[in-house]
Design a protein around this motif. Structure first.
Motif, PDB file in Angstrom:
ATOM      1  N   PHE A  23       0.830  -1.200   0.000  1.00 39.31           N
ATOM      2  CA  PHE A  23       0.000   0.000   0.000  1.00 39.31           C
ATOM      3  C   PHE A  23       0.867   1.254   0.000  1.00 39.31           C
ATOM      4  CE2 PHE A  23      -3.651  -2.484   0.631  1.00 39.31           C
ATOM      5  CZ  PHE A  23      -4.768  -1.663   0.545  1.00 39.31           C
ATOM      6  N   PRO A  24       0.546   2.237  -0.823  1.00 38.17           N
ATOM      7  CA  PRO A  24       1.249   3.520  -0.742  1.00 38.17           C
ATOM      8  C   PRO A  24       1.033   4.142   0.639  1.00 38.17           C
ATOM      9  CG  PRO A  24      -0.061   3.362  -2.756  1.00 38.17           C
ATOM     10  CD  PRO A  24      -0.455   2.210  -1.900  1.00 38.17           C
ATOM     11  N   PRO A  25       2.047   4.775   1.217  1.00 30.41           N
ATOM     12  CA  PRO A  25       1.909   5.360   2.556  1.00 30.41           C
ATOM     13  C   PRO A  25       0.743   6.325   2.708  1.00 30.41           C
ATOM     14  CG  PRO A  25       4.214   5.290   1.930  1.00 30.41           C
ATOM     15  CD  PRO A  25       3.432   4.869   0.714  1.00 30.41           C
ATOM     16  N   VAL A  26       0.439   7.075   1.674  1.00 29.41           N
ATOM     17  CA  VAL A  26      -0.679   8.027   1.762  1.00 29.41           C
ATOM     18  C   VAL A  26      -1.990   7.275   1.974  1.00 29.41           C
ATOM     19  CG1 VAL A  26      -2.027   9.749   0.512  1.00 29.41           C
ATOM     20  CG2 VAL A  26       0.471   9.795   0.382  1.00 29.41           C
ATOM     21  N   ALA A  27      -2.190   6.185   1.229  1.00 28.36           N
ATOM     22  CA  ALA A  27      -3.417   5.396   1.377  1.00 28.36           C
ATOM     23  C   ALA A  27      -3.483   4.763   2.758  1.00 28.36           C
ATOM     24  CB  ALA A  27      -3.470   4.312   0.300  1.00 28.36           C
ATOM     25  N   THR A  28      -2.356   4.266   3.253  1.00 28.02           N
ATOM     26  CA  THR A  28      -2.313   3.668   4.584  1.00 28.02           C
ATOM     27  C   THR A  28      -2.656   4.697   5.652  1.00 28.02           C
ATOM     28  OG1 THR A  28      -0.612   2.126   3.845  1.00 28.02           O
ATOM     29  CG2 THR A  28      -0.876   2.400   6.221  1.00 28.02           C
ATOM     30  N   ALA A  29      -2.115   5.903   5.527  1.00 23.42           N
ATOM     31  CA  ALA A  29      -2.381   6.961   6.505  1.00 23.42           C
ATOM     32  C   ALA A  29      -3.868   7.288   6.575  1.00 23.42           C
ATOM     33  CB  ALA A  29      -1.577   8.205   6.150  1.00 23.42           C
ATOM     34  N   ILE A  30      -4.521   7.304   5.427  1.00 20.34           N
ATOM     35  CA  ILE A  30      -5.962   7.582   5.401  1.00 20.34           C
ATOM     36  C   ILE A  30      -6.733   6.479   6.121  1.00 20.34           C
ATOM     37  CG2 ILE A  30      -7.970   7.795   3.884  1.00 20.34           C
ATOM     38  CD1 ILE A  30      -6.071   9.113   1.824  1.00 20.34           C
ATOM     39  N   LEU A  31      -6.364   5.220   5.864  1.00 22.00           N
ATOM     40  CA  LEU A  31      -7.039   4.090   6.504  1.00 22.00           C
ATOM     41  C   LEU A  31      -6.744   4.015   7.999  1.00 22.00           C
ATOM     42  CD1 LEU A  31      -6.477   1.342   3.778  1.00 22.00           C
ATOM     43  CD2 LEU A  31      -8.616   2.510   4.313  1.00 22.00           C
ATOM     44  N   CYS A  32      -5.621   4.582   8.413  1.00 20.93           N
ATOM     45  CA  CYS A  32      -5.265   4.560   9.840  1.00 20.93           C
ATOM     46  C   CYS A  32      -6.203   5.415  10.688  1.00 20.93           C
ATOM     47  CB  CYS A  32      -3.834   5.061  10.025  1.00 20.93           C
ATOM     48  SG  CYS A  32      -2.568   3.811   9.736  1.00 20.93           S
ATOM     49  N   VAL A  33      -6.755   6.442  10.094  1.00 21.15           N
ATOM     50  CA  VAL A  33      -7.578   7.384  10.866  1.00 21.15           C
ATOM     51  C   VAL A  33      -8.776   6.696  11.530  1.00 21.15           C
ATOM     52  CG1 VAL A  33      -9.010   9.461  10.743  1.00 21.15           C
ATOM     53  CG2 VAL A  33      -6.810   9.380   9.541  1.00 21.15           C
TER      54      VAL A  33
END
Length: 237
Positions: free
Chosen positions: A138-148
């Motif tokens: 997963f690209p880090p940006v996509a992971t960060a969004i899912l982390c929220v």
């Protein structure tokens, strides 16, 4: 509705084509193209850049974040041993989340234009081009969004001092998952656990896509009855 007249051109950017397949999308996306050369997703170079991620970026970005969250719990009064238990608990929670997301979100059935398009971006591209090494993690940006939302739920269900360590464990579980996933596609294990996991995962890709949703283990597949038959897994070499 099936668009029988539409054919995807693999030599052109794919993302905005696949929606036109309608009901034919599911069959098309599960007919893999086994090539290490990945397709182009977008005509725009800037958008295309964010679809490609080297595997080592995942631990490089997220392991420091894991350490930061665990340290936060210790600074808030959690003993190191309790923080370690919370970390392990977070990893275990991740294994269930990994299974659930893969089974119910990544393999949801879509037929509409935007449904097909979003599914292709999320997971369909991986089944169509399973050896594309730059789109396995997963690209880090996509992971960060899912982390929220994950962080929000953990914070609501845990004590203030425990939540960061549990979340850190979940994030560590994710890192293990993504690195393991890459290895199962591009590594060459000769024996032991990793060889069994590779055979198990390749069965999901090339034989029966409706079972075998675990990546780092088959535990939840066994619990929920989605473990592939022994014969299906063993025929994958």
């Amino acid at each position: 509705m099936v668009n029988k007249l539409f054919t995807v051109d693999l030599n052109k950017p794919l993302v905005f084509q696949v929606g036109y397949l309608g009901e034919a999308y599911s069959e098309w996306v599960h007919q893999p193209v086994v090539s290490k050369e990945g397709p182009r997703f977008f005509a725009n170079d800037f958008c295309e850049l964010f679809t490609r991620t080297l595997w080592w970026v995942v631990p490089l970005v997220w392991l420091p974040v894991v350490c930061w969250f665990v340290t936060m719990s210790v600074q808030m009064g959690l003993t190191p041993s309790t923080a370690a238990l919370a970390l392990v608990g977070g990893i275990f929670i991740w294994t269930l989340l990994e299974y659930t997301l893969h089974r119910f979100l990544f393999h949801m059935k879509t037929t509409s234009y935007w449904g097909n398009t979003l599914h292709y971006l999320l997971h369909g591209c991986h089944h169509k081009h399973p050896m594309d090494g730059l789109r396995l993690v997963f690209p880090p940006v996509a992971t960060a969004i899912l982390c929220v939302p994950v962080w929000t739920v953990i914070r609501l269900l845990s004590t203030p001092s425990t939540a960061p360590a549990v979340f850190g464990g979940g994030l560590l579980g994710y890192v293990i998952y993504d690195v393991t996933h890459f290895y199962l596609h591009h590594g060459k294990p000769s024996k032991g656990l990793t060889k069994g996991l590779k055979r198990y995962h390749m069965s999901h890709h090339f034989r029966v896509q409706t079972v075998g949703f675990g990546i780092t283990s088959s535990f939840w597949d066994r619990v929920f009855g989605t473990f592939p038959s022994t014969g299906a897994a063993e025929r994958i070499k």
